[in-house]
Scaffold this motif. Structure first.
Motif, short mmCIF file in Angstrom:
data_model
loop_
_atom_site.label_atom_id
_atom_site.label_comp_id
_atom_site.label_asym_id
_atom_site.label_seq_id
_atom_site.Cartn_x
_atom_site.Cartn_y
_atom_site.Cartn_z
N GLU A 1 -5.79 -3.47 14.63
CA GLU A 1 -5.30 -2.27 15.32
C GLU A 1 -5.87 -2.18 16.73
OE1 GLU A 1 -2.88 -0.38 14.71
OE2 GLU A 1 -2.49 -0.70 12.60
N LYS A 2 -7.13 -2.61 16.90
CA LYS A 2 -7.72 -2.62 18.26
C LYS A 2 -6.92 -3.56 19.16
CE LYS A 2 -12.53 -2.14 17.02
NZ LYS A 2 -13.79 -2.90 17.05
N ALA A 3 -6.56 -4.70 18.61
CA ALA A 3 -5.78 -5.69 19.39
C ALA A 3 -4.41 -5.11 19.74
CB ALA A 3 -5.63 -6.98 18.59
N ILE A 4 -3.79 -4.43 18.79
CA ILE A 4 -2.46 -3.84 19.03
C ILE A 4 -2.56 -2.75 20.10
CG2 ILE A 4 -0.58 -2.49 17.99
CD1 ILE A 4 -1.04 -4.05 15.37
N GLU A 5 -3.63 -1.98 20.02
CA GLU A 5 -3.83 -0.92 21.01
C GLU A 5 -4.00 -1.53 22.41
OE1 GLU A 5 -7.10 1.70 20.08
OE2 GLU A 5 -7.18 2.31 22.20
N ALA A 6 -4.83 -2.58 22.49
CA ALA A 6 -5.04 -3.26 23.78
C ALA A 6 -3.72 -3.82 24.30
CB ALA A 6 -6.07 -4.37 23.62
N PHE A 7 -2.94 -4.38 23.39
CA PHE A 7 -1.64 -4.95 23.77
C PHE A 7 -0.75 -3.90 24.42
CE2 PHE A 7 2.82 -5.51 22.39
CZ PHE A 7 3.12 -6.70 23.03
N HIS A 8 -0.79 -2.69 23.89
CA HIS A 8 0.07 -1.64 24.44
C HIS A 8 -0.42 -1.09 25.78
CE1 HIS A 8 3.27 -1.51 21.64
NE2 HIS A 8 2.41 -1.70 20.66
N ASN B 1 0.85 -1.20 0.00
CA ASN B 1 0.00 0.00 0.00
C ASN B 1 0.87 1.24 0.00
OD1 ASN B 1 -2.21 -1.60 0.20
ND2 ASN B 1 -2.31 -1.50 2.43
N ALA B 2 0.23 2.38 0.00
CA ALA B 2 0.97 3.64 0.12
C ALA B 2 1.68 3.65 1.47
CB ALA B 2 -0.01 4.79 0.03
N ALA B 3 2.53 4.63 1.69
CA ALA B 3 3.30 4.70 2.94
C ALA B 3 2.39 4.52 4.15
CB ALA B 3 4.00 6.04 3.02
N PRO B 4 2.80 3.70 5.14
CA PRO B 4 1.93 3.47 6.30
C PRO B 4 1.64 4.77 7.05
CG PRO B 4 4.05 2.32 6.53
CD PRO B 4 4.06 2.99 5.20
N LEU B 5 0.44 4.83 7.59
CA LEU B 5 0.05 6.02 8.35
C LEU B 5 0.93 6.12 9.59
CD1 LEU B 5 -3.78 5.45 8.21
CD2 LEU B 5 -2.48 7.18 6.95
N LYS B 6 1.02 7.34 10.11
CA LYS B 6 1.77 7.51 11.35
C LYS B 6 1.04 6.72 12.43
CE LYS B 6 4.23 11.20 13.68
NZ LYS B 6 4.00 10.71 15.03
N ARG B 7 1.78 5.92 13.17
CA ARG B 7 1.12 5.00 14.09
C ARG B 7 1.04 5.54 15.51
NH1 ARG B 7 0.08 0.37 12.67
NH2 ARG B 7 -0.02 -0.21 14.85
N ALA B 8 -0.10 5.25 16.15
CA ALA B 8 -0.25 5.65 17.54
C ALA B 8 0.50 4.67 18.45
CB ALA B 8 -1.72 5.69 17.92
N TYR B 9 0.59 3.40 18.01
CA TYR B 9 1.24 2.37 18.81
C TYR B 9 2.24 1.61 17.96
CZ TYR B 9 -2.85 3.17 21.68
OH TYR B 9 -3.81 3.75 22.42
#
Ligand code: IPE
Ligand code: IPE
Ligand code: MG
Length: 248
Positions: free
Chosen positions: A230-237, A7-15
């Motif tokens: 992304e929800k799972a990654i957020e919970a992980f953090h 895909n295009a460049a990944p979005l800036k990530r919160a986590y």
């Protein structure tokens, strides 16, 4: 193709992205049932989800993705269902081989491949061998995989080496044992996701999950999206991984 184009460049990530995520791809049958479709249609939809999620994991810079595709217990299902799953796997491996030079993804397998058809086994060996040179994103496909079976095999192999005089029982430690598993050389999963509402491990990565964080969701695997990941990654953090220590 197995993996879609980058895909295009990944979005800036919160986590930050966990290094190793493992997924029990469950709920295909219920997804199909809800729609009045045969279970095999659920597996087909589930395999599309696998493509999307694997592509997404690669694009956000994950290092390892391990997916549970077929367990040592899944042979209990009807011949028709097992054949449909194997045929989907075959289709993907053929596509993966075709796209490999472009995708540069290491595809590896965990499981007892002696029980699958010679044709599928040859494809797994070919995929593994061709992609061995890629050292970026790695997908481990668990095929005829069982955590207990994996541990038994490792124990058997260690006993064999001892009997052959290659090592002594007292020399075995946790690191040495890990090297006898399918996952040798691969770090333990940080996060294990199980969709479909079941809250159990079903013989998945029993040894490697000792300190993994679990994430369960009711979403059925064919409906699982990058947003769910992304929800799972957020919970992980938000978890506090103490590894038996004390919170500082
Ligand atoms: C997971 O979906 C796929 C495999 C186990 C091969 P299921 O087929 O287990 O779907 P449910 O759990 O019956 O909904
Ligand atoms: C686990 O799901 C195996 C895979 C997803 C490949 P199952 O559907 O086989 O597990 P149970 O029967 O619900 O425990
Ligand atoms: Mg299931």
């Amino acid at each position: 193709m197995l993996f879609q184009k980058k895909n295009a460049a990944p979005l800036k990530r919160a986590y930050p992205v966990p290094e190793h995520v493992a997924i029990i791809m469950d709920g295909n049958g219920r997804w199909a049932k809800k729609r009045g479709l045969p279970r095999t249609a659920g597996h087909s939809a589930g395999s599309e989800t696998f493509r999307r999620i694997a592509t997404y994991c690669r694009d956000i810079g994950m290092r390892y993705l391990t997916v549970y595709a077929f367990s040592t217990e899944n042979w209990k299902r009807s011949e028709e269902e097992v054949a449909a799953i194997m045929s989907l796997l075959k289709k993907y491996l053929l596509e993966a081989i075709d796209e490999m030079e472009e995708d540069h993804i290491r595809l590896h397998f965990f499981g007892d491949l002696s029980a699958i058809s010679p044709e599928l086994r040859e494809l797994t060996q070919r995929t593994d061998a061709i992609s061995e040179k890629y050292d970026g994103f790695q997908v481990n496909v668990c095929l005829n995989y069982g955590g207990r079976d994996e541990i038994c095999r490792a124990a058997r192999e260690f006993a064999r080496r001892c009997a052959a005089g290659e090592c002594k029982p007292e020399e075995l430690d946790e690191n040495g044992f890990s090297e006898l598993l399918y996952s040798a050389g691969i770090p333990d999963p940080d996060l294990i996701i199980r969709p479909s509402g079941e809250v159990r491990i079903s013989n998945f990565l029993l040894w490697q999950s000792a300190y993994a964080e679990y994430y369960f969701t009711d979403v059925l695997w064919p409906d699982f999206t990058p947003q769910e990941l992304e929800k799972a990654i957020e919970a992980f953090h938000r978890r506090d991984r103490r590894y038996g220590g004390v919170k500082r």
